[in-house]
Design an enzyme around this catalytic site. Structure first.
Site, PDB file in Angstrom:
ATOM      1  N   GLU A   1       0.791  -1.222   0.000  1.00 51.03           N
ATOM      2  CA  GLU A   1       0.000   0.000   0.000  1.00 51.03           C
ATOM      3  C   GLU A   1       0.829   1.282   0.000  1.00 51.03           C
ATOM      4  O   GLU A   1       0.476   2.244  -0.637  1.00 51.03           O
ATOM      5  CB  GLU A   1      -0.946   0.008   1.203  1.00 51.03           C
TER       6      GLU A   1
ATOM      7  N   GLU B   1       2.200  -8.230   9.487  1.00 47.97           N
ATOM      8  CA  GLU B   1       0.867  -7.629   9.650  1.00 47.97           C
ATOM      9  C   GLU B   1      -0.039  -8.503  10.509  1.00 47.97           C
ATOM     10  O   GLU B   1      -0.790  -8.009  11.338  1.00 47.97           O
ATOM     11  CB  GLU B   1       0.256  -7.433   8.258  1.00 47.97           C
TER      12      GLU B   1
HETATM   13  C1  RAM Z   1      -4.724  -2.112   6.085  1.00 47.93           C
HETATM   14  C2  RAM Z   1      -3.484  -1.325   6.286  1.00 47.93           C
HETATM   15  C3  RAM Z   1      -3.312  -0.768   7.653  1.00 47.93           C
HETATM   16  C4  RAM Z   1      -4.555  -0.714   8.473  1.00 47.93           C
HETATM   17  C5  RAM Z   1      -5.786  -0.605   7.654  1.00 47.93           C
HETATM   18  C6  RAM Z   1      -7.070  -0.572   8.445  1.00 47.93           C
HETATM   19  O1  RAM Z   1      -5.002  -2.265   4.746  1.00 47.93           O
HETATM   20  O2  RAM Z   1      -2.395  -2.077   5.904  1.00 47.93           O
HETATM   21  O3  RAM Z   1      -2.323  -1.433   8.384  1.00 47.93           O
HETATM   22  O4  RAM Z   1      -4.447   0.393   9.332  1.00 47.93           O
HETATM   23  O5  RAM Z   1      -5.869  -1.607   6.704  1.00 47.93           O
END
Ligand code: RAM
Length: 925
Positions: free
Chosen positions: A503, A811
């Site tokens: 992203e 993540e």
């Molecule tokens: C994901 C992003 C981020 C998060 C949002 C809600 O796509 O990577 O880490 O804050 O969503």
């Protein structure tokens, strides 16, 4: 117990010897490490009221600062009776734009005389839009293809319709020849672009930064870079070159990888300010004298990668003597200077190079392992190429067992592929306008096996000063800490991003979770100050703080036309970054200006929450007959609307595809977490108002915070201290944010412990609660549970990732599951690495107890199971170092306290005031 005072002695202190402060009254006192706005000798600050900082080696009772322009002093503070050594504000006559200043400081020791003067310099950027006269210039170009996808498209796996070549377009070269009557004695180039650019002067890079101007909310502000190009200019003909790519302006970005989010056409603007020996000066600006031509790139995109053809380089294009006759004159596209802001802080640079640790030749190409997940790109040395030879570089963070390549990257435009087309001969190449999240690169198209020495990974990052370090007797903790440092580096790229491979977005929720950890590891204030300026610029008129910043017009549109998660504009926890980020920085650095500048935005966010609370009811309560007292309570609680809740809570993700799973934690937790963050933000705001001397505000905010807490407790906390959802995160935040009446806290905490035990001492917390999990357990009488979670090595846990060979923070904990399955999750996401702050604050035990470490407590967890811990943080007064170790019969703790910090050691039931300098205390076990 012994306290050996200032005398560094043997053993433990050996490790500290390089940074020990030797204090003796006979020695002359001095000021060192002079800084302006946190930076050493910056050439172009963006403020006319800079702040000065220095380090002293003696307790100071007065200082004196003199600022001069050339030989002429323009401000003298006179002797000021004050111990302040950090962020002393300039209070002289207005500073001019584009001007160099010198400043000097001296400091008086309370036990003696003045130090010698210490001096340094700073320069100002173009501080005012009126300093600009140049035109924005647009090179000849096809419009960027507008490809917009929604989150639904992304879930359905919809992607680009056309082949890559038709979707991407070449960066352009802009050539600006000009003549100078003589060699200038000073020259500053001010430049920026709607796009990403690289500037050269007479063929030399203007400096060593990359990917200028960086990411900004370009609709509201565009950062201007300043380059000292004095040495590159000559008498006679000179050429300024600008290579201009789509960058964040027109390239692909965000979860959906949509393009052209700010515009479809790139443009640039610059002014060269030169001064001559006789005092004369000249300004040479971008305008119709500039010509453009496509460069050697077929395309260059931050996401996709770039394709570069060495044969197409117009050799000498950015030097005098080149004929640009076939080039197209640029078009002037206005003189809008209102959004131009002097960039202050650290630019993106190539900060490190990593050699290949392994190269494996496969039928699919040479697979190179750099041993570390990074944000960056590869530099490749080539031998004996043939003209037209295509060398392809693909990048990934992890190798999937089946050999597939981008498995962990969900979304569109996940190529991460660079292509080099050779011209013949030996060569060396590194992409210019892209970067990737990767550990591995696959190289194809070589004529011979790849030599390991011919390839390096080039790490790019905002070049922040590393100020902290942590190491402990368990190498897994060291690795965990290193993983956090790497994730910080990989995501502190112009703005604080969520992840470099998917992203590259400035999610507010992620940085509010991580800011405490970030502040231990690096000097983050200029970087985050700039980002906060973006965030404020992105605040909506109704007070909402967006879920990410920069936020483009496309993002606004996309949210307006989406449903569910895609429609979220502001969110509990995410939007509270406007409270948590400045406040945490204030705690760590004592920077009051951050509070001044962000106060109005904070209050507007609070007012938005209040209005929403008063006008909306949670769905389950709509159309129900509510008793007046319940109605009144509900009217105080910000508990409606779509939020991310305790995002990615592990138990809500188990066994489901990601796009289904991600909605569950928001649905389960948002109603409760939103008013918790509301209360937290109100409490922060109350203290903040107090610091700013706004006493009436402070009282009103404190009352509002108490009212929200009381309403919350009455609505959601039952007589046993239980909350409506049996999830660890809900309990963690209720305790962390003081949402539970004091009498029930112990029961709520006991329930949290039960929930942790039920999960086999594994965490089950999401983005919002993970940062508080261990602290809550420590603070509520369950340090053993905190330790069990920290030492846990089964998924989900921090050390599970470490044991799986992680080199960054993931993540989700199951991004790679025990059987090796790779989920489409980022492997470089700092938010869950917020635990790093706990390593510093609990295991090393370093805590700032008044703003900017004016006072600090050292309270290490000696029962953590570790044999030793060695850590330091940067304070405004210098490094604060802790080293403790178990000895045969006890524990020995050595602390190095910089002058200016009042610290005490709390250990083994003792509280010991620590003098400045190095002290070693031993305690029997
Ligand atoms: C994901 C992003 C981020 C998060 C949002 C809600 O796509 O990577 O880490 O804050 O969503």
């Amino acid at each position: 117990m012994t306290n050996r005072g200032d005398v560094p002695t043997g053993g433990a202190t050996d490790l500290l010897s390089s940074s020990v402060l030797h204090i003796s009254s006979a020695q002359a006192v001095s000021c060192t490490d002079l800084r302006v706005e946190y930076l050493r000798a910056p050439i172009a600050i963006g403020t006319d009221t800079p702040r000065f900082s220095w380090i002293v080696d003696h307790p100071q009772d007065a200082y004196e600062i003199v600022v001069a322009r050339g030989a002429e002093p323009i401000w003298s503070s006179g002797p000021v009776e004050s111990p302040q050594t950090s962020l002393v504000e300039y209070a002289g006559a207005a500073l001019a734009s584009d001007t160099d200043y010198t400043w000097r400081v001296r400091s008086r020791a309370d036990a003696g005389g003045w130090s010698d003067w210490a001096s340094s310099t700073f320069g100002t950027g173009l501080l005012d839009a009126a300093d600009w006269s140049a035109a924005w210039v647009e090179p000849d170009q096809q419009d960027a293809v507008v490809e917009r996808w929604s989150i639904l498209d992304w879930i359905r796996g919809l992607g680009p319709q056309e082949p890559l070549e038709e979707r991407l377009r070449p960066p352009q070269l802009l050539r600006h020849p000009f003549a100078l009557g003589e060699r200038p004695v000073r020259a500053r180039l001010y430049a920026t672009a709607r796009g990403a650019y690289a500037a050269t002067v007479n063929g030399l890079p203007a400096d060593d930064q990359v990917l200028a101007p960086g990411s900004d909310t370009y609709e509201h502000r565009i950062s201007v870079q300043t380059y000292d190009v004095t040495d590159a200019l000559v008498e006679g003909e000179n050429v300024l070159g600008v290579a201009l790519a789509d960058g964040w302006w027109a390239g692909r970005l965000g979860l959906t990888g949509s393009s052209a989010q700010y515009g479809t056409r790139t443009s640039a603007i610059w002014q060269l300010h030169v001064e001559y020996a006789d005092g004369g000066s000249e300004v040479i600006g971008s305008g119709s004298g500039v010509r453009s031509s496509p460069g050697p790139w077929a395309y260059a995109d931050l996401f996709v990668g770039e394709q570069f053809d060495r044969r197409a380089v117009p050799v000498g294009w950015d030097r005098p003597g080149f004929s640009d006759e076939g080039w197209t004159p640029v078009v002037e596209v206005g003189r809008d200077h209102a959004l131009l802001k002097a960039f202050t802080g650290e630019p993106i640079r190539r900060v490190l190079e990593l050699p290949a640790i392994e190269v494996v030749e496969t039928p699919e190409g040479a697979i190179v392992d750099f041993g570390q997940v990074i944000a960056g790109r590869v530099r490749l040395r080539l031998h004996d190429t043939s003209p037209g030879q295509r060398i392809v570089l693909e990048h990934t963070e992890t190798l999937a067992p089946g050999g597939s390549w981008f498995d962990n990257i969900q979304g569109i435009n996940k190529e991460q592929t660079d292509i080099f087309v050779a011209a013949g001969d030996d060569d060396e190449w590194e992409p210019e306008f892209t970067f990737h999240g990767f550990r591995y690169a696959r190289v194809t198209g070589l004529h011979a096996p790849l030599n390991r020495d011919d390839i390096v990974a080039v790490v790019i990052a905002s070049d922040l000063e590393q100020t902290g370090a942590f190491s402990a007797s368990d190498p897994r903790l060291d690795r965990l800490h290193q993983n956090v440092v790497w994730s910080q580096r990989g995501n502190f790229v112009s703005i604080p991003t969520d992840c470099p491979q998917r992203e590259k977005v400035g999610w507010t929720g992620d940085i509010q979770a991580f800011v405490g950890a970030a502040a231990n590891n690096a000097q983050v204030v200029p970087f985050l100050t700039r980002w906060l300026e973006n965030l404020r610029a992105d605040q909506l008129p109704d007070g909402r703080i967006p879920i990410f910043s920069p936020r483009s017009p496309f993002d606004a549109d996309a949210a307006a036309n989406a449903q569910g998660i895609g429609s979220i504009v502001a969110a509990a926890g995410w939007s509270d970054a406007i409270a948590i980020v400045p406040w945490t920085l204030y705690e760590r650095y004592g920077d009051r200006r951050l509070l001044e500048h962000n106060y109005d935005a904070l209050i507007r966010w609070i007012q938005y929450q209040r209005r929403t609370a008063a006008s909306e009811l949670p769905e389950a309560l709509i159309d129900t007959a509510l008793a007046p007292d319940r109605r009144a309570r509900q009217a105080l609680l910000y508990n409606t609307g779509a939020h991310f809740g305790d995002w990615l809570t592990p138990s809500t993700m188990e066994g489901k595809p990601v796009h289904e799973a991600i909605g569950i934690a928001p649905a389960l937790t948002s109603e409760y977490l939103a008013p918790m963050f509301q209360a937290r933000t109100l409490s922060i705001a109350a203290r903040w108002a107090d610091v700013l001397g706004r006493t009436a505000d402070a009282a009103a905010l404190a009352t509002a915070a108490a009212d929200v807490r009381a309403a919350f407790a009455a609505e959601y906390v039952d007589a046993d201290g239980d909350l409506p959802v049996r999830l660890q995160g809900v309990y963690v935040l209720a305790l962390a944010f003081d949402m539970v009446p004091t009498a029930l806290r112990a029961r709520t905490a006991a329930r949290l412990v039960e929930l942790v035990r039920e999960r086999g001492n594994r965490l089950d917390t999401g983005f919002l609660s993970t940062p508080y999990l261990l602290d809550v357990l420590y603070d509520n009488g369950h340090p053993d549970v905190a330790r069990a979670l920290l030492w846990q090595s089964e998924m989900p846990s921090w050390l599970y990732e470490v044991d799986r060979g992680a080199t960054t923070i993931w993540e989700t904990w199951d991004a790679i599951s025990p059987d090796g399955t790779i989920r489409p999750m980022s492997l470089n996401h700092y938010a869950p690495g917020a635990v790093d702050d706990v390593l510093f604050r609990r295991l090393a035990g370093i805590r700032s107890t008044s703003p900017g470490y004016r006072t600090a407590v050292i309270e290490p967890d000696l029962d953590s199971g570790l044999e030793h811990v060695h850590a330091h943080v940067g304070t405004p007064y210098g490094p604060l170092v802790v080293f403790w170790k178990r000895t045969g019969d006890g524990v020995e703790i050595t602390v190095e306290v910089p002058v200016g910090v009042r610290a005490e050691l709390v250990a083994a039931g003792h509280t010991v005031p620590l003098p400045s300098g190095t002290s070693t205390c031993t305690f029997p076990s």
